[in-house]
Design an enzyme around this catalytic site. Structure first.
Site, PDB file in Angstrom:
ATOM      1  CB  CYS A  58       6.768  -3.716 -25.350  1.00  0.00           C
ATOM      2  SG  CYS A  58       5.720  -4.595 -24.651  1.00  0.00           S
ATOM      3  CG  HIS A  66       5.061 -10.194  -0.514  1.00  0.00           C
ATOM      4  ND1 HIS A  66       3.340 -10.318   0.698  1.00  0.00           N
ATOM      5  CD2 HIS A  66       5.560 -10.730  -0.831  1.00  0.00           C
ATOM      6  CE1 HIS A  66       4.392 -11.444   0.977  1.00  0.00           C
ATOM      7  NE2 HIS A  66       5.512 -11.047   0.183  1.00  0.00           N
ATOM      8  CB  THR A  78       2.632  -9.735   9.483  1.00  0.00           C
ATOM      9  OG1 THR A  78       2.105 -11.406   9.177  1.00  0.00           O
ATOM     10  CG2 THR A  78       3.445 -10.097  10.733  1.00  0.00           C
ATOM     11  CG  ASP A  82      -0.300  -0.657   2.754  1.00  0.00           C
ATOM     12  OD1 ASP A  82       0.949   0.289   2.300  1.00  0.00           O
ATOM     13  OD2 ASP A  82      -0.904  -0.926   3.787  1.00  0.00           O
ATOM     14  CG  ASN A 103      -1.167  -9.724  15.667  1.00  0.00           C
ATOM     15  OD1 ASN A 103      -2.626  -9.911  15.652  1.00  0.00           O
ATOM     16  ND2 ASN A 103      -0.501 -10.163  14.350  1.00  0.00           N
TER      17      ASN A 103
HETATM   18  C1  BJW Z   1      -3.851  -5.751  13.751  1.00  0.00           C
HETATM   19  C2  BJW Z   1      -4.773  -4.783  13.494  1.00  0.00           C
HETATM   20  C3  BJW Z   1      -4.438  -3.750  14.095  1.00  0.00           C
HETATM   21  C4  BJW Z   1      -4.832  -6.226  12.291  1.00  0.00           C
HETATM   22  N1  BJW Z   1      -3.143  -3.662  14.666  1.00  0.00           N
HETATM   23  N2  BJW Z   1      -2.475  -6.260  14.499  1.00  0.00           N
HETATM   24  C5  BJW Z   1       7.333 -22.804   2.599  1.00  0.00           C
HETATM   25  C6  BJW Z   1       6.119 -23.771   3.087  1.00  0.00           C
HETATM   26  C7  BJW Z   1       4.762 -23.766   2.691  1.00  0.00           C
HETATM   27  C8  BJW Z   1       4.634 -22.926   1.758  1.00  0.00           C
HETATM   28  C9  BJW Z   1       5.314 -21.929   1.347  1.00  0.00           C
HETATM   29  C10 BJW Z   1       6.883 -22.236   1.123  1.00  0.00           C
HETATM   30  N3  BJW Z   1       7.046 -21.326   0.442  1.00  0.00           N
HETATM   31  C11 BJW Z   1       6.467 -21.076  -0.586  1.00  0.00           C
HETATM   32  C12 BJW Z   1       5.385 -21.237  -0.052  1.00  0.00           C
HETATM   33  C13 BJW Z   1       4.100 -21.185  -0.960  1.00  0.00           C
HETATM   34  C14 BJW Z   1       4.034 -19.387  -0.604  1.00  0.00           C
HETATM   35  C15 BJW Z   1       2.975 -19.357   1.033  1.00  0.00           C
HETATM   36  O1  BJW Z   1       3.593 -19.118   2.075  1.00  0.00           O
HETATM   37  N4  BJW Z   1       1.973 -20.198   1.125  1.00  0.00           N
HETATM   38  C16 BJW Z   1       1.495 -20.162   2.754  1.00  0.00           C
HETATM   39  C17 BJW Z   1      -0.118 -19.275   2.527  1.00  0.00           C
HETATM   40  C18 BJW Z   1       1.156 -21.426   2.842  1.00  0.00           C
HETATM   41  N5  BJW Z   1       4.617 -17.795  -0.824  1.00  0.00           N
HETATM   42  C19 BJW Z   1       4.987 -17.851  -1.813  1.00  0.00           C
HETATM   43  O2  BJW Z   1       4.189 -18.391  -2.812  1.00  0.00           O
HETATM   44  C20 BJW Z   1       5.683 -17.102  -2.136  1.00  0.00           C
HETATM   45  N6  BJW Z   1       6.582 -16.984  -2.731  1.00  0.00           N
HETATM   46  C21 BJW Z   1       8.118 -17.589  -2.500  1.00  0.00           C
HETATM   47  O3  BJW Z   1       8.367 -17.615  -1.475  1.00  0.00           O
HETATM   48  O4  BJW Z   1       8.444 -18.475  -3.491  1.00  0.00           O
HETATM   49  C22 BJW Z   1       9.967 -18.608  -3.558  1.00  0.00           C
HETATM   50  C23 BJW Z   1      10.934 -17.805  -3.331  1.00  0.00           C
HETATM   51  C24 BJW Z   1      11.896 -17.089  -1.799  1.00  0.00           C
HETATM   52  C25 BJW Z   1      12.463 -16.393  -2.087  1.00  0.00           C
HETATM   53  C26 BJW Z   1      13.244 -15.871  -3.201  1.00  0.00           C
HETATM   54  C27 BJW Z   1      12.722 -16.370  -4.128  1.00  0.00           C
HETATM   55  C28 BJW Z   1      11.881 -17.105  -4.732  1.00  0.00           C
HETATM   56  C29 BJW Z   1       5.177 -15.564  -2.260  1.00  0.00           C
HETATM   57  C30 BJW Z   1       4.166 -15.116  -1.530  1.00  0.00           C
HETATM   58  C31 BJW Z   1       3.680 -14.187  -2.301  1.00  0.00           C
HETATM   59  C32 BJW Z   1       2.543 -13.455  -0.973  1.00  0.00           C
HETATM   60  N7  BJW Z   1       1.526 -11.814  -1.909  1.00  0.00           N
HETATM   61  C33 BJW Z   1       0.297 -12.000  -0.891  1.00  0.00           C
HETATM   62  C34 BJW Z   1      -0.991 -11.631  -1.639  1.00  0.00           C
HETATM   63  C35 BJW Z   1      -1.208  -9.789  -2.542  1.00  0.00           C
HETATM   64  C36 BJW Z   1      -1.970  -9.335  -3.280  1.00  0.00           C
HETATM   65  C37 BJW Z   1      -2.221  -8.243  -2.873  1.00  0.00           C
HETATM   66  O5  BJW Z   1      -1.588  -8.149  -2.258  1.00  0.00           O
HETATM   67  O6  BJW Z   1      -2.699  -7.741  -4.334  1.00  0.00           O
HETATM   68  O7  BJW Z   1       0.931 -11.162   0.096  1.00  0.00           O
HETATM   69  S1  BJW Z   1      -0.442 -12.994   0.102  1.00  0.00           S
HETATM   70  C38 BJW Z   1      -0.980 -12.048   1.088  1.00  0.00           C
HETATM   71  O8  BJW Z   1      -0.173 -12.524   2.376  1.00  0.00           O
HETATM   72  C39 BJW Z   1      -0.207 -10.535   0.805  1.00  0.00           C
HETATM   73  C40 BJW Z   1       0.523 -10.519   1.909  1.00  0.00           C
HETATM   74  O9  BJW Z   1       1.498  -9.924   2.116  1.00  0.00           O
HETATM   75  C41 BJW Z   1       1.018 -11.391   3.038  1.00  0.00           C
HETATM   76  C42 BJW Z   1       0.953 -11.635   4.347  1.00  0.00           C
HETATM   77  O10 BJW Z   1      -0.413 -11.279   5.237  1.00  0.00           O
HETATM   78  P1  BJW Z   1       0.071 -10.282   6.075  1.00  0.00           P
HETATM   79  O11 BJW Z   1      -0.033  -9.120   5.862  1.00  0.00           O
HETATM   80  O12 BJW Z   1      -0.247 -11.693   6.868  1.00  0.00           O
HETATM   81  O13 BJW Z   1      -1.908 -10.301   6.636  1.00  0.00           O
HETATM   82  P2  BJW Z   1      -3.046 -10.505   7.208  1.00  0.00           P
HETATM   83  O14 BJW Z   1      -4.364 -10.456   6.765  1.00  0.00           O
HETATM   84  O15 BJW Z   1      -2.880 -12.159   7.199  1.00  0.00           O
HETATM   85  O16 BJW Z   1      -3.116 -10.657   8.550  1.00  0.00           O
HETATM   86  C43 BJW Z   1      -3.112  -9.583   9.352  1.00  0.00           C
HETATM   87  C44 BJW Z   1      -2.292  -9.324  10.537  1.00  0.00           C
HETATM   88  O17 BJW Z   1      -2.439  -8.377  11.529  1.00  0.00           O
HETATM   89  C45 BJW Z   1      -3.374 -10.329  11.546  1.00  0.00           C
HETATM   90  O18 BJW Z   1      -2.879 -10.996  12.492  1.00  0.00           O
HETATM   91  C46 BJW Z   1      -4.539  -9.525  11.986  1.00  0.00           C
HETATM   92  O19 BJW Z   1      -4.745  -9.874  13.581  1.00  0.00           O
HETATM   93  C47 BJW Z   1      -3.480  -8.693  12.545  1.00  0.00           C
HETATM   94  N8  BJW Z   1      -4.137  -6.802  12.632  1.00  0.00           N
HETATM   95  N9  BJW Z   1      -5.529  -5.852  12.462  1.00  0.00           N
HETATM   96  C48 BJW Z   1      -1.682  -5.152  15.099  1.00  0.00           C
HETATM   97  N10 BJW Z   1      -5.347  -3.105  14.162  1.00  0.00           N
HETATM   98 ZN    ZN Z   2       6.946  -4.380 -22.301  1.00  0.00          ZN
END
Ligand code: BJW
Ligand code: ZN
Length: 275
Positions: free
Chosen positions: A182, A129, A220, A114, A245
């Site tokens: 492009c 991300h 997170t 964001d 959190n």
């Molecule tokens: C508050 C609050 C307040 C609320 N005060 N707190 C190993 C093991 C298992 C799986 C995998 C693995 N390696 C890769 C994977 C697959 C996958 C993965 O992890 N899947 C799991 C879900 C199982 N990972 C990937 O595919 C990643 N790629 C990868 O690893 O490539 C290999 C590689 C690694 C290193 C180098 C090169 C290559 C890519 C992950 C991309 C994630 N993308 C997303 C989508 C973006 C879409 C978009 O924005 O439009 O990103 S997923 C989504 O989750 C988004 C977020 O950034 C991400 C994390 O979520 P976050 O921020 O934690 O949010 P929430 O909603 O889950 O939690 C909010 C928290 O806030 C809660 O706890 C609330 O309690 C709290 N809260 N209000 C304080 N006021």
């Molecule tokens: Zn292009």
């Protein structure tokens, strides 16, 4: 929750650790922006129309229906570009300035797209991300910054979460955002589910994680890899982790400090900016 642990709401103990630390990192997630009005991913607030982010934020969804995915991102861009940074973002930006004057290293590694850390004034930010304000060509992979809103005429007045899709006229692919180099179809520069992180960014993040002597884990759910492994790595090295959190998202007993509650309140207090 480590509710009986001495680390629960231990603001005094945390301040001592904070004062002694020389290499501080913050790992932030969607929760830090919740108080700015940006929905988190997991839970009902992340749903747009009838779609979960996990079904739209994928390369497969974009291939199948780029117009629908662009509508979703147009909506997300509107929300994010108009959202104000909150007290948690602002406190971190102020803390970065204080670290600079004290010759301490301070970096934010964010999973958020964001842009609110930058808009709050933070400088050392790694956007793991991607960013809503960037687009990438599906053909030549050129990345450009783009703050235009709407990003193209066809998306004007689109993206409303409360309409039924069938009631809207279709958008032709030719009308969607294009690469300035492009001319081919551009996509949001976001790391979607199942895609690889930028290796260079990942290595920079990992180096910061390996060099830090204090880690703040803010808003997170710690379920998405590889970001979810960073704080446990710091704790395994024997350095303190402080989790902010609403609830005990990580469930990690070896994190030294837990501050349950909204981070817009807890974080400025922990950093010593509010009572
Ligand atoms: C508050 C609050 C307040 C609320 N005060 N707190 C190993 C093991 C298992 C799986 C995998 C693995 N390696 C890769 C994977 C697959 C996958 C993965 O992890 N899947 C799991 C879900 C199982 N990972 C990937 O595919 C990643 N790629 C990868 O690893 O490539 C290999 C590689 C690694 C290193 C180098 C090169 C290559 C890519 C992950 C991309 C994630 N993308 C997303 C989508 C973006 C879409 C978009 O924005 O439009 O990103 S997923 C989504 O989750 C988004 C977020 O950034 C991400 C994390 O979520 P976050 O921020 O934690 O949010 P929430 O909603 O889950 O939690 C909010 C928290 O806030 C809660 O706890 C609330 O309690 C709290 N809260 N209000 C304080 N006021
Ligand atoms: Zn292009």
């Amino acid at each position: 929750m480590a509710s009986s642990s001495k680390g629960l709401n231990n603001f005094q103990g945390f301040k001592k650790v904070l004062d002694q630390a020389k290499n501080i990192i913050v790992l932030s997630g969607a929760g830090i922006s919740a108080e700015s009005g940006i929905p988190v991913f997991r839970g009902l607030t992340g749903i747009w129309r009838n779609h979960k982010p996990t079904s739209l934020a994928t390369p497969e969804a974009f291939t199948a229906n780029p117009a629908l995915v662009w509508e979703f991102y147009h909506y997300r861009r509107c929300v994010a570009f108009n959202a104000p940074p909150n007290n948690a973002h602002l406190a971190l930006a102020k803390f970065e300035q204080d670290c600079k004057t004290q010759n301490k290293n301070f970096h934010i590694i964010t999973q958020n797209v964001d842009g609110l850390h930058h808009r709050a004034g933070s400088k050392n930010v790694l956007e793991l991300h991607g960013a809503l304000s960037k687009i990438r060509c599906t053909h030549c992979e050129q990345v450009e910054e783009n703050w235009e809103n709407p990003i193209c005429e066809a998306l004007k007045d689109r993206g409303d979460p409360n309409v039924t899709e069938k009631s809207l006229p279709p958008i032709d692919i030719a009308e969607l955002p294009k690469c300035k180099t492009c001319g081919k179809l551009a996509r949001p520069h976001i790391v979607w589910f199942g895609e690889n992180l930028d290796l260079n960014l990942f290595e920079q993040a990992r180096n910061l994680v390996e060099a830090c002597d204090l880690c703040l884990l803010v808003g997170t759910s710690s379920v998405v890899m590889p970001a979810a492994m960073f704080a446990p790595l710091v704790a395994e090295r024997g350095y303190p982790v402080a989790e902010f959190n609403l609830n005990d998202a990580s469930g990690q007993e070896n994190f030294q400090f837990h501050f349950p509650g909204p981070c817009g309140t807890c974080l400025p207090k922990a950093l010593g900016y509010e009572d």
